[in-house]
Design an enzyme around this catalytic site. Sequence first.
Site, PDB file in Angstrom:
ATOM      1  CG  HIS A  33     -15.864  10.270  -5.504  1.00  0.00           C
ATOM      2  ND1 HIS A  33     -16.974  10.539  -4.739  1.00  0.00           N
ATOM      3  CD2 HIS A  33     -15.543   8.973  -5.256  1.00  0.00           C
ATOM      4  CE1 HIS A  33     -17.315   9.455  -4.055  1.00  0.00           C
ATOM      5  NE2 HIS A  33     -16.462   8.491  -4.354  1.00  0.00           N
ATOM      6  CB  CYS A  35     -18.897   6.101  -6.210  1.00  0.00           C
ATOM      7  SG  CYS A  35     -17.882   4.817  -5.433  1.00  0.00           S
ATOM      8  CD  GLU A  63     -17.606  14.117  -5.736  1.00  0.00           C
ATOM      9  OE1 GLU A  63     -17.789  13.368  -4.764  1.00  0.00           O
ATOM     10  OE2 GLU A  63     -17.749  13.742  -6.918  1.00  0.00           O
TER      11      GLU A  63
END
Length: 201
Positions: free
Chosen positions: A180, A79, A182
């Site tokens: 993202h 990002c 994660e």
Amino acid sequence: MVKVAIFDYGAGNIFSLKSSLEKNEAQVDIITNLEKIKNYSGLFLPGVGNFDPAIKSLNTSKVVFQDLIKNQIPVLGICLGMEMFFEKSEEGKLGGLGILDGEVILLPNKFKIPHMGWNNLQIKKPSVLLDGVKEGSWVYFVHSYRIKPKNEEIIMADSDYGINVPAVIENQTLFGTQFHPEKSSKVGSIMIKNFLRVCKK
């Protein structure tokens, strides 16, 4: 076990990334000085914070970062981390790292900003980061800006948000995601594993 570093801009909220990396059997340190990067096999620029403060925190290490790219140490920008690769951003007044040609622009105001939630990937070409990721896989976005690279060949996948938003970029050992990984469940975990595999080489 591969040893990687997460650069901390001081924005906090990077522990979900650290946790995800550790679940994929990486040894992870959070660093605030890139001078120590020689001790690591890869670097993560996390996706939290605002453009100018993040650039300021990296500026003292800008030359080190450019050397790191020349030495082909793998870097994954998430990002905001990816947005800083470019020359400038509408979010801030400071110049970006300028590693890649192009700019970062605000999403059109006819859309809900920030764009927050799950969107699917449209894979454009074979990609190291996307190895094993199926066309149409869903990933988690939280962003108000999108990248506009001068060289569109680096875009490996995009996502349809009423407009095409570049979602994954690759340029040699430089990788970036607008979403993202994660926070993107099993699909994100595949990408993190793929990146860590690059770091092991």
